[in-house]
Design a protein around this motif. Structure first.
Motif, PDB file in Angstrom:
ATOM      1  N   UNK A 271      63.928-115.608 -30.094  1.00 42.96           N
ATOM      2  CA  UNK A 271      63.391-114.800 -31.198  1.00 42.96           C
ATOM      3  C   UNK A 271      64.407-113.807 -31.772  1.00 42.96           C
ATOM      4  N   UNK A 272      65.662-113.848 -31.307  1.00 46.64           N
ATOM      5  CA  UNK A 272      66.640-112.829 -31.736  1.00 46.64           C
ATOM      6  C   UNK A 272      66.740-112.715 -33.253  1.00 46.64           C
ATOM      7  N   UNK A 273      66.829-113.853 -33.938  1.00 46.89           N
ATOM      8  CA  UNK A 273      66.954-113.821 -35.399  1.00 46.89           C
ATOM      9  C   UNK A 273      65.602-114.009 -36.092  1.00 46.89           C
ATOM     10  N   UNK A 274      64.815-114.929 -35.575  1.00 48.54           N
ATOM     11  CA  UNK A 274      63.474-115.173 -36.129  1.00 48.54           C
ATOM     12  C   UNK A 274      62.479-115.307 -34.981  1.00 48.54           C
ATOM     13  N   UNK A 275      61.519-114.410 -34.936  1.00 49.36           N
ATOM     14  CA  UNK A 275      60.442-114.497 -33.939  1.00 49.36           C
ATOM     15  C   UNK A 275      59.379-115.468 -34.456  1.00 49.36           C
ATOM     16  N   UNK A 276      58.700-116.149 -33.540  1.00 49.80           N
ATOM     17  CA  UNK A 276      57.689-117.139 -33.934  1.00 49.80           C
ATOM     18  C   UNK A 276      56.374-116.891 -33.216  1.00 49.80           C
ATOM     19  N   UNK A 277      55.261-117.158 -33.931  1.00 56.52           N
ATOM     20  CA  UNK A 277      53.929-117.106 -33.325  1.00 56.52           C
ATOM     21  C   UNK A 277      53.027-118.109 -34.021  1.00 56.52           C
ATOM     22  N   UNK A 278      52.131-118.720 -33.254  1.00 57.78           N
ATOM     23  CA  UNK A 278      51.188-119.688 -33.805  1.00 57.78           C
ATOM     24  C   UNK A 278      49.752-119.227 -33.617  1.00 57.78           C
ATOM     25  N   UNK A 279      48.831-120.191 -33.659  1.00 57.42           N
ATOM     26  CA  UNK A 279      47.410-119.867 -33.510  1.00 57.42           C
ATOM     27  C   UNK A 279      46.687-121.089 -32.960  1.00 57.42           C
ATOM     28  N   UNK A 280      45.998-120.933 -31.840  1.00 56.29           N
ATOM     29  CA  UNK A 280      45.129-121.950 -31.232  1.00 56.29           C
ATOM     30  C   UNK A 280      45.359-122.113 -29.740  1.00 56.29           C
ATOM     31  N   UNK A 281      46.580-121.828 -29.265  1.00 56.12           N
ATOM     32  CA  UNK A 281      46.936-122.019 -27.859  1.00 56.12           C
ATOM     33  C   UNK A 281      46.791-123.475 -27.428  1.00 56.12           C
ATOM     34  N   UNK A 282      47.354-124.370 -28.259  1.00 55.85           N
ATOM     35  CA  UNK A 282      47.407-125.781 -27.879  1.00 55.85           C
ATOM     36  C   UNK A 282      48.246-125.926 -26.611  1.00 55.85           C
ATOM     37  N   UNK A 283      47.931-126.914 -25.767  1.00 52.94           N
ATOM     38  CA  UNK A 283      48.616-127.048 -24.474  1.00 52.94           C
ATOM     39  C   UNK A 283      50.135-127.072 -24.553  1.00 52.94           C
ATOM     40  N   UNK A 284      50.693-127.677 -25.601  1.00 53.79           N
ATOM     41  CA  UNK A 284      52.157-127.806 -25.681  1.00 53.79           C
ATOM     42  C   UNK A 284      52.854-126.460 -25.855  1.00 53.79           C
ATOM     43  N   UNK A 285      52.120-125.429 -26.293  1.00 53.68           N
ATOM     44  CA  UNK A 285      52.761-124.157 -26.615  1.00 53.68           C
ATOM     45  C   UNK A 285      53.401-123.471 -25.413  1.00 53.68           C
ATOM     46  N   UNK A 286      52.906-123.767 -24.222  1.00 55.40           N
ATOM     47  CA  UNK A 286      53.494-123.139 -23.031  1.00 55.40           C
ATOM     48  C   UNK A 286      54.721-123.906 -22.544  1.00 55.40           C
ATOM     49  N   UNK A 287      54.984-125.079 -23.136  1.00 57.12           N
ATOM     50  CA  UNK A 287      56.101-125.920 -22.684  1.00 57.12           C
ATOM     51  C   UNK A 287      57.256-125.982 -23.687  1.00 57.12           C
ATOM     52  N   UNK A 288      57.098-125.325 -24.850  1.00 53.62           N
ATOM     53  CA  UNK A 288      58.198-125.330 -25.818  1.00 53.62           C
ATOM     54  C   UNK A 288      59.331-124.441 -25.304  1.00 53.62           C
ATOM     55  N   UNK A 289      60.476-124.522 -25.949  1.00 50.13           N
ATOM     56  CA  UNK A 289      61.633-123.717 -25.543  1.00 50.13           C
ATOM     57  C   UNK A 289      62.129-122.921 -26.756  1.00 50.13           C
ATOM     58  N   UNK A 290      61.815-121.630 -26.819  1.00 51.55           N
ATOM     59  CA  UNK A 290      61.064-120.837 -25.839  1.00 51.55           C
ATOM     60  C   UNK A 290      59.554-121.069 -25.973  1.00 51.55           C
ATOM     61  N   UNK A 291      58.788-120.722 -24.932  1.00 52.00           N
ATOM     62  CA  UNK A 291      57.333-120.845 -25.010  1.00 52.00           C
ATOM     63  C   UNK A 291      56.796-120.043 -26.196  1.00 52.00           C
ATOM     64  N   UNK A 292      55.755-120.578 -26.837  1.00 52.58           N
ATOM     65  CA  UNK A 292      55.275-120.034 -28.104  1.00 52.58           C
ATOM     66  C   UNK A 292      54.150-119.005 -27.936  1.00 52.58           C
TER      67      UNK A 292
END
Length: 343
Positions: A271-292
């Motif tokens: 997130x140093x240059x661009x921080x990211x956030x989503x909505x729903x807590x889909x299962x894949x979100x904990x496995x992304x790099x970095x976790x979402x």
């Protein structure tokens, strides 16, 4: 090839030398039939591969013990989890479900309602498609006396019970968190469709900016269908701006995932240059790099509550239970994709 005739209760009755009414009562576990006869009927039915005619039974009894469920798509983890919650409650009432997908297609949704009528379901639970603006098919269901409960994607145009999360609060929490992390130029991926959940998430985004003294910049709000490829295209669009955002809040996890792919391909640090956030807590979100970072929609709880309201409506019958609106409080799940200060 000759088609084999379907086995009926008359065939079972002839085999056991009893009446068809005796077979019918035995299959329905009537206390008027002895346990010996019930066992014999069930054994014969299994041996002869008897399949009950649920529609005929529904016509006789006035109910089928089946709920029709309409979702935009069943392959999303959110909707699958809601369906699981509905089934958990339905099973305690000895009810089964028929699951239909509208694919966010209005005509398909109308056809599905008609198909569920024909299947003699006892009522309908639905999440409205993105393209649905005319609710005549749902009003028709109500006029026919069908119990109807809406979840997640709902509308105030129908006087029915509804279950949803506080989408406004969920979005507000996300943007507030990003601001706390030092973000000042926060973009938002939303949908152009007239769906309440996306309108509320956009409203939460706008108010969080305003309440924290940050300006609303229309060029930072990108409209799409919020799928993976849409997230990629939306991020590419933002990178064409003279000043790129320092954070992106997507109204769906899939949109955020698409943005993450583009940023990584461009060598832009998250997130140093661009921080990211989503909505729903889909299962894949904990496995992304970095976790979402995302918002948990409490899908299982939503499904259970929806089913509870459905059975309240069913029990009320012609009297119709007073419609209830349940608004669940969302939970912000903070992960590394947004932690600028936690690096």
């Amino acid at each position: 090839m000759e088609t084999k005739a379907k086995v009926t209760i008359h065939d079972i009755a002839e085999k056991l030398n009893v009446t068809a009414s005796t077979v019918s009562r035995a299959l329905n576990n009537s206390p008027r039939i002895s346990e010996v006869t019930k066992k014999a009927v069930l054994k014969a039915a299994k041996q002869m591969n008897y399949q009950p005619n649920n529609i005929a039974a529904a016509l006789r009894n006035g109910k089928s013990n089946i709920i029709g469920i309409i979702v935009p798509t069943a392959d999303r983890a959110f909707f699958a989890s809601v369906i699981r919650g509905i089934e958990e409650v339905a099973n305690t009432f000895n009810y089964k479900v028929i699951i239909s997908q509208s694919y966010d297609n209005y005509e398909k949704e109308v056809q599905t309602i008609d198909a569920l009528f024909s299947a003699r379901v006892d009522g309908i639970i639905a999440s409205i498609g993105k393209n649905t603006e005319d609710f005549a098919h749902y009003k028709n269901a109500l006029e026919k006396g069908f119990p109807l409960v809406l979840f997640d994607r709902t509308t105030d145009a129908l006087d029915v019970s509804q279950v949803m999360i506080n989408d406004y609060l969920g979005a507000y929490k996300v943007v507030e968190h990003l601001i706390e992390q030092g973000c000042k130029r926060i973009a938002h991926f939303t949908s152009p469709k007239k769906v309440s959940v996306f309108k509320e998430r956009l409203r939460g985004y706008v108010d969080a900016l305003k309440d924290n003294g940050l300006p609303y910049d229309e060029e930072l709000v990108v409209l799409s269908n919020l799928q993976l490829e849409d997230g990629r295209a939306s991020m590419e669009q933002l990178l064409q701006l003279k000043e790129m955002p320092d954070a992106v809040f997507s109204a769906s996890d899939f949109g955020a995932m698409g943005a993450m792919q583009v940023l990584k391909e461009r060598g832009i640090k998250i997130p140093e240059q661009v921080a990211l956030a989503g909505f729903s807590n889909d299962p894949f979100t904990s496995f992304t790099d970095p976790p979402l970072t995302t918002v948990d929609q409490l899908s299982l709880t939503m499904g259970r509550r929806t089913a509870e309201l459905f059975f309240q409506q069913l029990k009320a019958g012609d009297k119709r239970a007073v419609p209830q609106k349940t608004v669940l409080k969302p939970e912000l799940i903070i992960r590394k994709s947004s932690l600028k200060k936690g690096i």
